[in-house]
Scaffold this motif. Structure first.
Motif, PDB file in Angstrom:
ATOM      1  N   ARG A  28       1.120  -1.459  -0.017  1.00 61.13           N
ATOM      2  CA  ARG A  28      -0.015   0.409  -0.170  1.00 61.13           C
ATOM      3  C   ARG A  28       0.720   1.234  -0.275  1.00 61.13           C
ATOM      4  NH1 ARG A  28      -3.900   1.474   4.228  1.00 61.13           N
ATOM      5  NH2 ARG A  28      -4.660  -0.520   3.693  1.00 61.13           N
ATOM      6  N   SER A  29       2.049   0.785   0.146  1.00 60.24           N
ATOM      7  CA  SER A  29       2.903   2.342   0.802  1.00 60.24           C
ATOM      8  C   SER A  29       4.299   2.284  -0.305  1.00 60.24           C
ATOM      9  CB  SER A  29       3.748   2.489   1.868  1.00 60.24           C
ATOM     10  OG  SER A  29       2.148   2.588   2.776  1.00 60.24           O
ATOM     11  N   ASP A  32       1.902   3.796  -6.648  1.00 68.63           N
ATOM     12  CA  ASP A  32       0.605   3.275  -6.668  1.00 68.63           C
ATOM     13  C   ASP A  32       0.764   3.778  -8.743  1.00 68.63           C
ATOM     14  OD1 ASP A  32      -1.614   4.137  -6.759  1.00 68.63           O
ATOM     15  OD2 ASP A  32      -1.686   6.774  -6.246  1.00 68.63           O
ATOM     16  N   LEU A  38      -3.419   5.097  -3.061  1.00 68.27           N
ATOM     17  CA  LEU A  38      -2.456   3.538  -2.258  1.00 68.27           C
ATOM     18  C   LEU A  38      -2.392   2.579  -3.055  1.00 68.27           C
ATOM     19  CD1 LEU A  38      -5.939   3.015  -0.267  1.00 68.27           C
ATOM     20  CD2 LEU A  38      -3.508   1.979   0.513  1.00 68.27           C
ATOM     21  N   ASP A  40      -0.269   0.246  -5.713  1.00 71.58           N
ATOM     22  CA  ASP A  40      -1.118  -1.755  -6.073  1.00 71.58           C
ATOM     23  C   ASP A  40       0.229  -2.628  -5.881  1.00 71.58           C
ATOM     24  OD1 ASP A  40      -0.539   0.279  -8.579  1.00 71.58           O
ATOM     25  OD2 ASP A  40      -2.464   1.297  -7.725  1.00 71.58           O
ATOM     26  N   GLN A  69      -8.885  -4.517   5.403  1.00 69.77           N
ATOM     27  CA  GLN A  69      -7.580  -3.627   5.841  1.00 69.77           C
ATOM     28  C   GLN A  69      -8.069  -3.176   7.536  1.00 69.77           C
ATOM     29  OE1 GLN A  69      -5.729  -3.017   3.502  1.00 69.77           O
ATOM     30  NE2 GLN A  69      -6.509  -4.588   2.335  1.00 69.77           N
ATOM     31  N   PHE A  86      -5.763  -3.261  -4.276  1.00 66.95           N
ATOM     32  CA  PHE A  86      -4.804  -3.474  -5.307  1.00 66.95           C
ATOM     33  C   PHE A  86      -4.533  -4.153  -6.445  1.00 66.95           C
ATOM     34  CE2 PHE A  86      -3.913  -4.702  -0.036  1.00 66.95           C
ATOM     35  CZ  PHE A  86      -3.136  -3.224  -0.418  1.00 66.95           C
ATOM     36  N   TRP A 485      -2.253   8.132   1.038  1.00 64.51           N
ATOM     37  CA  TRP A 485      -3.053   7.969   2.038  1.00 64.51           C
ATOM     38  C   TRP A 485      -2.924   7.840   3.467  1.00 64.51           C
ATOM     39  CZ3 TRP A 485      -1.956   3.685   6.347  1.00 64.51           C
ATOM     40  CH2 TRP A 485      -0.483   3.149   5.652  1.00 64.51           C
TER      41      TRP A 485
END
Ligand code: GLC
Length: 596
Positions: A28-29, A32, A38, A40, A69, A86, A485
């Protein structure tokens, strides 16, 4: 003359994982691709070339499965599906194929201790009566005072505390609307523990293993590997409360002597031998499960592997997870917990090598992950051996420059030790913890369940900076993108990957050089002996691995480079031909032929 050689476990192991450098991707980090703020799987695929160029051998991806989540994906609702945030299974397959094409292995996360409360099994259990087979997949119990026909079950079945804070039990409402049984969750309410006494649970998890093995994954990181089996009768445990109460939780004004450590500061760690054994951590029964899984993996080609996340001590207890017929590796958290302290680090290194050798396994070396304050920040605290559970703006703020200087040195130590090394995304950029995140941005359940006493793990999970001049520091590669995010601290701008690329003094180039030398000198499968210069009492860690002499100075005065040695690499830039190793730095040295 180097001192006695310490057995280098696993140097005879030919399997790829024995000396691999594994890069942890927190999906998630990481990157993106679709612009929703977020990370993916397509974002991962886009960055595989970067990882190849960095010089790692494998990636481990934290969970990307279907999940509400509640714990950033460590609450799995469907073990065989990719969460839409994702991407899709096709995205996963494409990522895997490209990684393999580049010669990178792929490890996925397996979360076998608990499911999400939104998993079909748990939903079925809630809709089924007490004592039903559906409930037997989890750990449901009546309340303590709930005798048949008397008492109303207001008290939880025992006194266990959740590792995230608060009670480890939540009461259900029966389908007819009356207050019902309680269920166990060592973590969040939304993470009910599975019942590993139930053969159906074994069958299901084995089938999940096969699902991913069939797709071609090279291994599994096994979440909470020490927690699956609970002591029969679920007895009360006085130690449980201490794991939550009295935590330092990001405060450093406790007045402890440097190096003083309490178990309470360490994440869900089994107690020391003089404390009563925990009824839910490191139970002997877990090993039976890993023997079963070992057999499953052995049916597949290509040295598939498992690495245990087991916060277990002492090192001999941890070695039980990596016996020949169990897992292949276990994270060496003693090394991570040693902090910037030569004496503690030396003990952690030697204990790990010696205990792994007793079972013929290789060691692992890890400094940071998605559950710990980044080492570039921990090492900048007044006491660089403390292990806070997150850092907030009210807490002592690390000295970023000092922390980074030491982190770079510790990395050189870690990458030169024989065995396998784990690198947490962003440490190759020298990223610090985000230590001033506003509470309103926080998402980690441990922050909420401890009512903020624990700042939580969000600060090490902040989206990576790829481009200094782009919105969100280039976290998203999409034309248009939402904000990341979690907000990034301004310091991420100057640490963005594009600014470090090709810059000799940068942390990124230091990692590339260290990984290159590690490969050229075969350090991962190398040898180990403490060198003459080793003097942990004075802050000097020095060891010989094959042709490379590694020296790290955690003391207060410069240490002379032994005569006849030249510097291959230094954690501080622009050393030329160093005559001494400055405080807070590390070097790789080779003999020049004279005096060695
Ligand atoms: C492990 C994971 C952590 C997670 C917990 C519960 O410790 O690393 O992130 O919260 O297990 O699954």
């Amino acid at each position: 003359m180097p001192q006695a050689v310490i057995p280098t476990p696993g140097s005879e192991l030919a399997a790829w994982w024995a000396d691999a450098v594994v890069y942890q991707i927190y999906p998630r980090s990481f990157s993106d691709a679709n612009g929703d703020g977020l990370g993916d799987l397509r974002g991962v695929t886009e960055r595989l070339d970067y990882l190849k160029r960095l010089g790692v051998d494998a990636v481990w991806l934290s969970p990307f499965y279907r999940s509400p989540q509640a714990d950033a994906g460590y609450d799995v609702a469907d073990y065989r599906a990719v969460d839409p945030i994702f991407g899709t299974l096709q995205d996963f397959d494409a990522m895997l194929e490209q990684a393999h094409g580049l010669g990178l292995k792929v490890i996925v996360d397996l979360v076998p201790n608990h499911t999400s409360d939104e998993h079909a099994w748990f939903q079925e259990a809630l809709a089924s009566p007490p004592g039903s087979p559906a409930r037997e997949r989890y750990i449901f119990r009546p309340g303590k005072d709930q005798e048949p026909g008397s008492g109303d079950g207001l008290l939880p079945p025992n006194n266990w505390q959740s590792i995230f804070g608060g009670p480890a039990w939540t009461r259900t409402t029966e389908p007819d609307g009356t207050p019902g049984e309680w269920y166990l969750h060592l973590f969040d309410t939304k993470q009910p523990d599975l019942n590993w006494d139930n053969p159906e649970v074994h069958e299901e998890m084995e089938s999940v293993l096969r699902f991913w093995l069939d797709r071609g994954v090279d291994g599994f990181r096994v979440d909470v590997a020490h927690g699956l089996v609970k002591e029969e009768g679920l007895p009360d445990w006085a130690g449980a409360a201490a794991m939550v109460e009295g935590q330092q939780a990001g405060h450093h004004e406790s007045g402890d002597a440097p190096g003083a450590h309490t178990d309470a500061e360490e994440p869900h760690r089994a107690p020391t031998p003089d404390a009563p054994a925990s009824p839910y951590l490191d139970q002997d029964g877990v090993h039976e499960i890993y023997r079963e899984w070992h057999q499953v993996l052995a049916e597949y080609d290509g040295d598939r592997m498992m690495v245990a996340e087991a916060w277990v001590e002492p090192a001999e207890r941890l070695a039980r997870y990596i016996r020949k017929d169990e897992m292949q590796q276990a994270f060496n958290f003693d090394f991570l917990l040693a902090g910037w302290d030569a004496a503690r680090m030396a003990v952690a290194i030697e204990d790990s090598l010696v205990s792994a050798a007793t079972v013929g396994a290789s060691s692992t070396w890890v400094l940071s992950n998605h559950d710990t304050v980044r080492h570039a920040s921990r090492f900048g605290l007044k006491d660089p051996t403390t292990f806070p559970k997150g850092i907030g703006k009210e807490d002592e703020q690390p000295d970023q420059q000092l922390g980074l200087t030491r982190a770079r040195a510790a990395t050189l130590v870690s990458l030169a030790l024989p065995g396998s090394a784990y690198v947490y995304q962003g440490e190759e950029l020298g990223l610090p913890e985000h230590t001033t995140l506003p509470d309103t941005a926080r998402q980690d359940p441990s922050f909420f369940r401890t009512l903020g006493a624990e700042r939580g793990r969000d600060g090490c999970r902040v989206p990576l900076p790829w481009r200094s001049d782009a919105p969100g520091y280039g976290f998203s590669s999409a034309q248009q993108s939402a904000a990341p995010w979690l907000p990034q601290p301004p310091s991420f701008g100057e640490l963005a990957a594009d600014l470090q690329d090709g810059v000799e003094s940068s942390t990124l180039e230091l990692y590339r050089s260290a990984l290159d030398l590690r490969r050229r000198y075969s350090l991962g499968s190398g040898s180990f002996s403490w060198a003459d210069a080793h003097d942990p009492g004075n802050g000097v860690l020095a060891f010989q691995n094959r042709d490379v002499l590694v020296m790290a100075n955690m003391g207060t005065v410069p240490v002379a480079v032994p005569e006849g040695y030249a510097v291959l690499l230094s954690s501080i830039y622009d050393v030329g031909n160093l005559a001494s190793v400055p405080t807070d730095s590390a070097v790789y040295l080779v003999a020049t032929g004279t005096g060695a």
